[in-house]
Write an enzyme that holds these catalytic residues in place. Sequence first.
Site, PDB file in Angstrom:
ATOM      1  N   SER A 199     162.853  -5.785 143.131  1.00  0.00           N
ATOM      2  CA  SER A 199     162.883  -4.626 144.006  1.00  0.00           C
ATOM      3  C   SER A 199     161.833  -3.617 143.826  1.00  0.00           C
ATOM      4  O   SER A 199     161.494  -2.966 144.460  1.00  0.00           O
ATOM      5  CB  SER A 199     164.256  -3.836 143.237  1.00  0.00           C
ATOM      6  OG  SER A 199     163.952  -3.706 141.970  1.00  0.00           O
ATOM      7  N   GLN A 200     160.489  -3.957 143.225  1.00  0.00           N
ATOM      8  CA  GLN A 200     159.471  -3.208 142.780  1.00  0.00           C
ATOM      9  C   GLN A 200     158.828  -3.457 144.446  1.00  0.00           C
ATOM     10  O   GLN A 200     157.875  -2.728 144.661  1.00  0.00           O
ATOM     11  CB  GLN A 200     158.596  -3.474 141.775  1.00  0.00           C
ATOM     12  CG  GLN A 200     158.090  -4.835 141.954  1.00  0.00           C
ATOM     13  CD  GLN A 200     159.030  -6.180 141.433  1.00  0.00           C
ATOM     14  OE1 GLN A 200     160.096  -5.803 141.091  1.00  0.00           O
ATOM     15  NE2 GLN A 200     158.232  -7.209 141.210  1.00  0.00           N
TER      16      GLN A 200
ATOM     17  N   THR B 255     167.334  -3.563 140.358  1.00  0.00           N
ATOM     18  CA  THR B 255     167.604  -2.174 139.929  1.00  0.00           C
ATOM     19  C   THR B 255     166.548  -1.197 140.039  1.00  0.00           C
ATOM     20  O   THR B 255     166.900  -0.029 140.118  1.00  0.00           O
ATOM     21  CB  THR B 255     168.111  -2.251 138.444  1.00  0.00           C
ATOM     22  OG1 THR B 255     166.922  -2.787 137.542  1.00  0.00           O
ATOM     23  CG2 THR B 255     169.563  -3.142 138.288  1.00  0.00           C
ATOM     24  N   ASP B 256     165.434  -1.588 140.040  1.00  0.00           N
ATOM     25  CA  ASP B 256     164.252  -0.485 140.092  1.00  0.00           C
ATOM     26  C   ASP B 256     164.389   0.418 141.300  1.00  0.00           C
ATOM     27  O   ASP B 256     164.030   1.501 141.240  1.00  0.00           O
ATOM     28  CB  ASP B 256     162.858  -1.240 139.939  1.00  0.00           C
ATOM     29  CG  ASP B 256     162.629  -1.689 138.648  1.00  0.00           C
ATOM     30  OD1 ASP B 256     163.308  -1.461 137.383  1.00  0.00           O
ATOM     31  OD2 ASP B 256     161.741  -2.454 138.463  1.00  0.00           O
TER      32      ASP B 256
ATOM     33  N   THR C 102     166.551  -8.958 139.643  1.00  0.00           N
ATOM     34  CA  THR C 102     166.841  -9.687 138.413  1.00  0.00           C
ATOM     35  C   THR C 102     168.285 -10.479 138.438  1.00  0.00           C
ATOM     36  O   THR C 102     168.342 -11.443 137.816  1.00  0.00           O
ATOM     37  CB  THR C 102     166.978  -8.418 137.402  1.00  0.00           C
ATOM     38  OG1 THR C 102     165.640  -7.986 137.169  1.00  0.00           O
ATOM     39  CG2 THR C 102     167.287  -8.955 135.944  1.00  0.00           C
TER      40      THR C 102
END
Length: 263
Positions: free
Chosen positions: A95-96, A128-129, A49
């Site tokens: 990040s997923q 961040t995930d 993000t």
Amino acid sequence: MTPRSFRPNYSARLFLAAALTIGIASPVSAQQATGTTLARVLVLGTGGTIAGQASARAGNAYDSGKVSAANLIAAIPGIDKLSQISAEQISSIGSQDMNDNVWFDLVKRIRAAVDNKEVDGVVITHGTDTMEETAFFLQNVLDTDVPIVLVGSMRPSTAIGADGPANLYEAMRVASAPESRGRGVLVVLNDTIHAARWVQKTNTTSVETFRSPDAGPVGYVDTGSLRFLQPAAPARGAKLKLPDAAALAAGRHHLFARQHGRR
């Protein structure tokens, strides 16, 4: 918690990034300007993000990983006064989609930079995930006193009130500071410094999402100060070796969950 005092107009500066990128790759000007030897910090971009841009799909939609690490840095005024900065792109994904290949590439590049004495600190821009998983992985395979700092944001670069610029500026402060050495892998967001062993994402929208419920943060940072809550006490336990092929055991997610105290 120390309030934020660094909120540059990030979106308005993005269009200048390409012209400024040359200055990032050649940091001698910053060193000459200050008359001091600045720490050398390598920034490794993975996407997320923090590197997101607005999407035409909807008013609040954005696409992750569209802005390079070099351009993220170039858009932040004064960041070149903190350190001699070089930037490289490892991946450009949300990040997923973080995976073993990216993890292995990060480890190899960091090890090479440390072994060749290229850097005094490393900053990794990340979504961040899965930031806590990447931080925990790096903590278990890297054996170095050089500060390794992960940073991201909860709002994309084009959002009003984007938190990425302040987070990245503060991560650079932490990675550049001599007192950060020997503390293992760190995560820096929202003026707060967390250790990789304990940090967790706790909210899907709040900029105060990262917390360390079982241990608390290890320090705080803003544009005017850097404060660790305890002396550095690096763990010198055996580090895990990477397999020859870029693939990890199927049980790695169970390992992460168990080590973080979750199922």
